[in-house]
Design a protein around this motif. Structure first.
Motif, PDB file in Angstrom:
ATOM      1  N   VAL A 225       0.837  -1.154  -0.082  1.00 32.59           N
ATOM      2  CA  VAL A 225      -0.144   0.130  -0.001  1.00 32.59           C
ATOM      3  C   VAL A 225       0.908   1.268   0.036  1.00 32.59           C
ATOM      4  N   TYR A 226       0.703   2.270  -1.034  1.00 39.16           N
ATOM      5  CA  TYR A 226       1.548   3.274  -0.956  1.00 39.16           C
ATOM      6  C   TYR A 226       1.064   4.509  -0.481  1.00 39.16           C
ATOM      7  N   ALA A 227       1.576   5.631  -0.089  1.00 40.40           N
ATOM      8  CA  ALA A 227       1.339   6.551   0.798  1.00 40.40           C
ATOM      9  C   ALA A 227       0.240   7.526   0.120  1.00 40.40           C
ATOM     10  N   VAL A 228       0.381   7.277  -1.285  1.00 47.26           N
ATOM     11  CA  VAL A 228      -0.584   7.991  -2.102  1.00 47.26           C
ATOM     12  C   VAL A 228      -1.003   7.013  -3.327  1.00 47.26           C
ATOM     13  N   ASP A 229      -2.267   6.937  -3.947  1.00 44.84           N
ATOM     14  CA  ASP A 229      -2.530   6.314  -5.121  1.00 44.84           C
ATOM     15  C   ASP A 229      -1.620   6.228  -6.259  1.00 44.84           C
ATOM     16  N   PRO A 230      -0.773   5.312  -6.777  1.00 45.37           N
ATOM     17  CA  PRO A 230       0.256   5.390  -7.512  1.00 45.37           C
ATOM     18  C   PRO A 230      -0.311   6.090  -9.002  1.00 45.37           C
ATOM     19  N   HIS A 231      -1.505   6.010  -9.115  1.00 52.47           N
ATOM     20  CA  HIS A 231      -1.990   6.917 -10.521  1.00 52.47           C
ATOM     21  C   HIS A 231      -1.693   8.343 -10.465  1.00 52.47           C
ATOM     22  N   ILE A 232      -1.585   8.770  -9.127  1.00 51.90           N
ATOM     23  CA  ILE A 232      -1.346  10.275  -8.940  1.00 51.90           C
ATOM     24  C   ILE A 232       0.060  10.595  -8.859  1.00 51.90           C
ATOM     25  N   VAL A 233       0.902   9.494  -8.077  1.00 54.54           N
ATOM     26  CA  VAL A 233       2.182  10.132  -7.827  1.00 54.54           C
ATOM     27  C   VAL A 233       2.905   8.669  -8.487  1.00 54.54           C
ATOM     28  N   ALA A 234       4.035   9.027  -9.406  1.00 52.54           N
ATOM     29  CA  ALA A 234       4.472   7.816  -9.622  1.00 52.54           C
ATOM     30  C   ALA A 234       5.595   7.432  -8.572  1.00 52.54           C
ATOM     31  N   HIS A 235       5.612   5.898  -8.494  1.00 54.54           N
ATOM     32  CA  HIS A 235       6.547   5.600  -7.389  1.00 54.54           C
ATOM     33  C   HIS A 235       6.569   6.182  -5.928  1.00 54.54           C
ATOM     34  N   PRO A 236       5.342   6.168  -5.529  1.00 57.66           N
ATOM     35  CA  PRO A 236       5.347   6.897  -4.250  1.00 57.66           C
ATOM     36  C   PRO A 236       5.792   6.053  -3.116  1.00 57.66           C
ATOM     37  N   ARG A 237       6.035   6.223  -1.858  1.00 58.58           N
ATOM     38  CA  ARG A 237       6.787   5.506  -0.795  1.00 58.58           C
ATOM     39  C   ARG A 237       5.768   4.451  -0.366  1.00 58.58           C
ATOM     40  N   ALA A 238       6.569   3.506  -0.357  1.00 55.16           N
ATOM     41  CA  ALA A 238       5.618   2.376   0.242  1.00 55.16           C
ATOM     42  C   ALA A 238       5.302   2.326   1.960  1.00 55.16           C
ATOM     43  N   ILE A 239       4.162   2.036   2.391  1.00 57.89           N
ATOM     44  CA  ILE A 239       3.855   1.946   3.862  1.00 57.89           C
ATOM     45  C   ILE A 239       4.225   0.556   4.441  1.00 57.89           C
ATOM     46  N   ARG A 240       4.908   0.438   5.368  1.00 60.03           N
ATOM     47  CA  ARG A 240       5.252  -0.708   5.866  1.00 60.03           C
ATOM     48  C   ARG A 240       4.213  -1.377   6.920  1.00 60.03           C
ATOM     49  N   THR A 241       3.567  -0.766   7.568  1.00 62.92           N
ATOM     50  CA  THR A 241       2.401  -0.923   8.366  1.00 62.92           C
ATOM     51  C   THR A 241       1.593   0.031   8.655  1.00 62.92           C
ATOM     52  N   LEU A 242       0.317  -0.346   8.596  1.00 62.46           N
ATOM     53  CA  LEU A 242      -0.990   0.766   8.916  1.00 62.46           C
ATOM     54  C   LEU A 242      -1.508   0.231   9.989  1.00 62.46           C
ATOM     55  N   THR A 243      -2.349   1.149  10.664  1.00 59.69           N
ATOM     56  CA  THR A 243      -3.228   0.606  11.862  1.00 59.69           C
ATOM     57  C   THR A 243      -4.747   0.201  11.169  1.00 59.69           C
ATOM     58  N   TYR A 244      -5.487  -0.519  11.775  1.00 61.43           N
ATOM     59  CA  TYR A 244      -6.803  -0.484  10.978  1.00 61.43           C
ATOM     60  C   TYR A 244      -7.530   0.484  10.866  1.00 61.43           C
ATOM     61  N   ARG A 245      -7.294   1.526  11.750  1.00 63.46           N
ATOM     62  CA  ARG A 245      -8.190   2.615  11.535  1.00 63.46           C
ATOM     63  C   ARG A 245      -7.603   3.673  10.382  1.00 63.46           C
ATOM     64  N   GLU A 246      -6.228   3.690  10.321  1.00 70.73           N
ATOM     65  CA  GLU A 246      -5.729   4.228   9.151  1.00 70.73           C
ATOM     66  C   GLU A 246      -6.077   3.816   7.767  1.00 70.73           C
ATOM     67  N   MET A 247      -6.117   2.388   7.728  1.00 74.57           N
ATOM     68  CA  MET A 247      -6.408   1.781   6.814  1.00 74.57           C
ATOM     69  C   MET A 247      -7.855   1.951   6.121  1.00 74.57           C
ATOM     70  N   ARG A 248      -8.664   1.994   7.291  1.00 71.04           N
ATOM     71  CA  ARG A 248     -10.483   2.212   7.021  1.00 71.04           C
ATOM     72  C   ARG A 248     -10.286   3.506   6.403  1.00 71.04           C
ATOM     73  N   GLU A 249      -9.794   4.403   7.121  1.00 70.38           N
ATOM     74  CA  GLU A 249     -10.113   5.896   6.673  1.00 70.38           C
ATOM     75  C   GLU A 249      -9.525   6.065   5.034  1.00 70.38           C
ATOM     76  N   LEU A 250      -8.219   5.617   4.928  1.00 71.67           N
ATOM     77  CA  LEU A 250      -7.580   5.725   3.518  1.00 71.67           C
ATOM     78  C   LEU A 250      -8.352   4.783   2.434  1.00 71.67           C
ATOM     79  N   ALA A 251      -8.937   3.557   2.957  1.00 71.21           N
ATOM     80  CA  ALA A 251      -9.649   2.771   1.987  1.00 71.21           C
ATOM     81  C   ALA A 251     -10.897   3.383   1.700  1.00 71.21           C
ATOM     82  N   TYR A 252     -11.563   4.286   2.489  1.00 72.63           N
ATOM     83  CA  TYR A 252     -13.101   4.790   2.252  1.00 72.63           C
ATOM     84  C   TYR A 252     -12.573   5.840   1.408  1.00 72.63           C
TER      85      TYR A 252
END
Ligand SMILES: Nc1ncnc2c1ncn2[C@@H]1O[C@H](COP(=O)(O)OP(=O)(O)O)[C@@H](O)[C@H]1O
Ligand SMILES: N[C@@H](CC(=O)OP(=O)(O)O)C(=O)O
Length: 460
Positions: A225-252
């Protein structure tokens, strides 16, 4: 034991399915396999689920179904032929699809759900057969066999709590791998209903909780999972670990790599999710976990954007003094089965932010008419093309200068936010902008978060 889910992009062709089988058999813990329908083979291709939606349109319109049926079955034929299977399974799938076409449904919503579920049903049947053909001890198991029971809207179904006990009671042969179709289940009356689009992730989570596994592996077409959608930023930084609530907010809010509803079952059981790449299974991927290293809590974890919103702006003097004013507005939205996402308000103004998909037919005009009659606003108008950015990170609330920095970096590129909401959630900051400014705004905040980062941090 692990639950392992493959998305449609990972099962789009015979060679992709072969990669998936190699991953499954590389680890004896991978005993519960959830599959999506075959996805896009290239950028211009059509997902099988979308082809099935077209088939449903054809049936509803009373048109000939032969061409589209052949196209759908052709996707499975291509995969079966790659593995040298004889045509028995394809004949079975064809007959099965004919039964679905000629069945009676309560209404068109149930019809669409039943049709679109077949992408997963047929793929799980085919993949189980391919595995058997390869000498792997595998069995197709349907959501009904597992006791998954759902309720609610036919195309946005929700799991009933009792399902988890049923799944736990399922007698899993220790030497066998089960192949389960994702995305759909049956309600108490036996109707097929589907989760929201991208819902095979949800099936994986439900089974992970039901079987109480150690890890839910979700295989897709990106290594993180990258810090930004790779369609918006080419080769964005990778996220090593997300908490459940971080992922829920970002996925939504736009990270389509994992369905936001799929977080809920794993939260309850505290099960970690590992997003991994089918094309690079050795890569670590991203973990979604209850907590993460506190040293990294002050960082921006990710920035998501959803460009599918519309705002309803209302101005009326002394609005704030009138008891039940907002309630009367929301009653009108309820009348049209419309829910709202955000509702920022001042003393005389408010904006209701709504997902555009809900405003079908004449709802936009009817809502304006009803509101005018009910509360006599001084000004009332729709703002089309509203995008909402979500800046997310555990501990953002402790970063006192964050908002100032973000506003400065947006001002530097002449972007004036239409709306800001900080404080409702301690881990996110919401910024509304015009759709045309959304991508440049996301890029600017991403750059800011990169420069602002602690160089010792590995988490971002
Ligand atoms: N922040 C993000 N990190 C990684 N991928 C993302 C992100 N936001 C959007 N995506 C998109 O999600 C895609 C994977 O999701 P999806 O296409 O649904 O896969 P699958 O077919 O495996 O279910 C990626 O190819 C990528 O384009
Ligand atoms: N096939 C369904 C469910 C799903 O999860 O698919 P995918 O894994 O390709 O996102 C859809 O297209 O919505």
């Amino acid at each position: 034991m692990k639950v392992i889910k493959f998305g449609g992009t990972s099962l789009a062709t015979g060679s992709k399915v072969k990669q998936a089988l190699d991953i499954i058999t590389a680890d004896p813990q991978r005993r519960v396999v959830v599959v999506s329908a075959p996805g896009k083979r290239n950028a211009t291709d059509i997902k099988v689920t979308d082809l099935l939606q077209k088939l449903a349109d054809t049936v509803v319109d009373g048109l000939n179904t032969e061409k589209i049926t052949t196209e759908i079955i052709g996707r499975y034929l291509e995969i079966a032929e790659y593995f040298g299977l004889d045509h028995t399974i394809i004949g079975y799938l064809h007959k099965h699809l004919q039964l679905i076409i000629h069945r009676n449904y309560i209404n068109s919503e149930y019809l669409y759900a039943a049709f679109m579920a077949q992408g997963e049903f047929m793929n799980a049947q085919l993949i189980a057969k391919i595995m058997q053909h390869q000498g792997i001890n595998a069995q197709f198991v349907s959501p009904r066999d597992l006791g998954m029971v759902v309720e609610g809207k036919p195309q946005a179904t929700t799991i009933l709590e009792e399902s988890y006990d049923h799944i736990a009671d399922f007698q899993l042969d220790p030497k066998e791998i089960i192949v389960v179709p994702g995305f759909f289940a049956y309600d108490q009356k036996g109707n097929i209903t589907t989760f929201a689009r991208g819902g095979s992730d949800i099936t994986g989570s439900i089974l992970a909780r039901g079987f109480n596994v150690d890890l839910y592996e979700n295989f897709t077409d990106v290594s993180s999972v990258y810090a930004v959608d790779p369609h918006i930023v080419a080769h964005p930084r990778a996220i090593r670990t997300l908490t459940y609530r971080e992922m829920r907010e970002l996925a939504y809010s736009g990270f389509s790599v994992f369905n936001h509803e799929a977080i809920l079952p794993v939260i309850n059981a505290g099960i970690r999710v590992n997003i991994k790449n089918t094309n690079d299974p050795a890569a670590r991927g991203t973990f979604i976990a209850p907590t993460k290293d506190v040293n990294h809590h002050h960082h921006i974890t990710g920035i998501a954007v959803n460009k599918n919103y519309i705002g309803l702006y209302l101005h009326r003097y002394l609005m704030n003094t009138e008891v039940g004013f907002t309630f009367r507005l929301l009653k009108i939205l309820r009348k049209y089965s419309v829910s709202y996402e955000y509702l920022p308000s001042g003393i005389d103004d408010l904006t209701i932010v709504i997902n555009k998909d809900q405003l079908t037919g004449h709802k936009k005009d009817s809502i304006l008419t009803d509101i005018k009659a009910e509360v006599h606003p001084d000004q009332l108008e729709w703002f089309d093309d509203f995008a909402v950015m979500m800046v997310v990170g555990e501990g953002l609330y402790a970063q006192h200068d964050l908002l100032a920095k973000i506003m400065t970096c947006l001002a530097d590129i002449n972007i004036v936010p239409m709306m800001i909401n900080e404080g409702a959630s301690r881990i996110s900051l919401m910024i509304g902008v015009h759709v045309a400014q959304a991508d440049p705004a996301v890029r600017a905040i991403y750059e800011l978060s990169t420069n602002h980062q602690d160089t010792n941090s590995t988490d971002l």
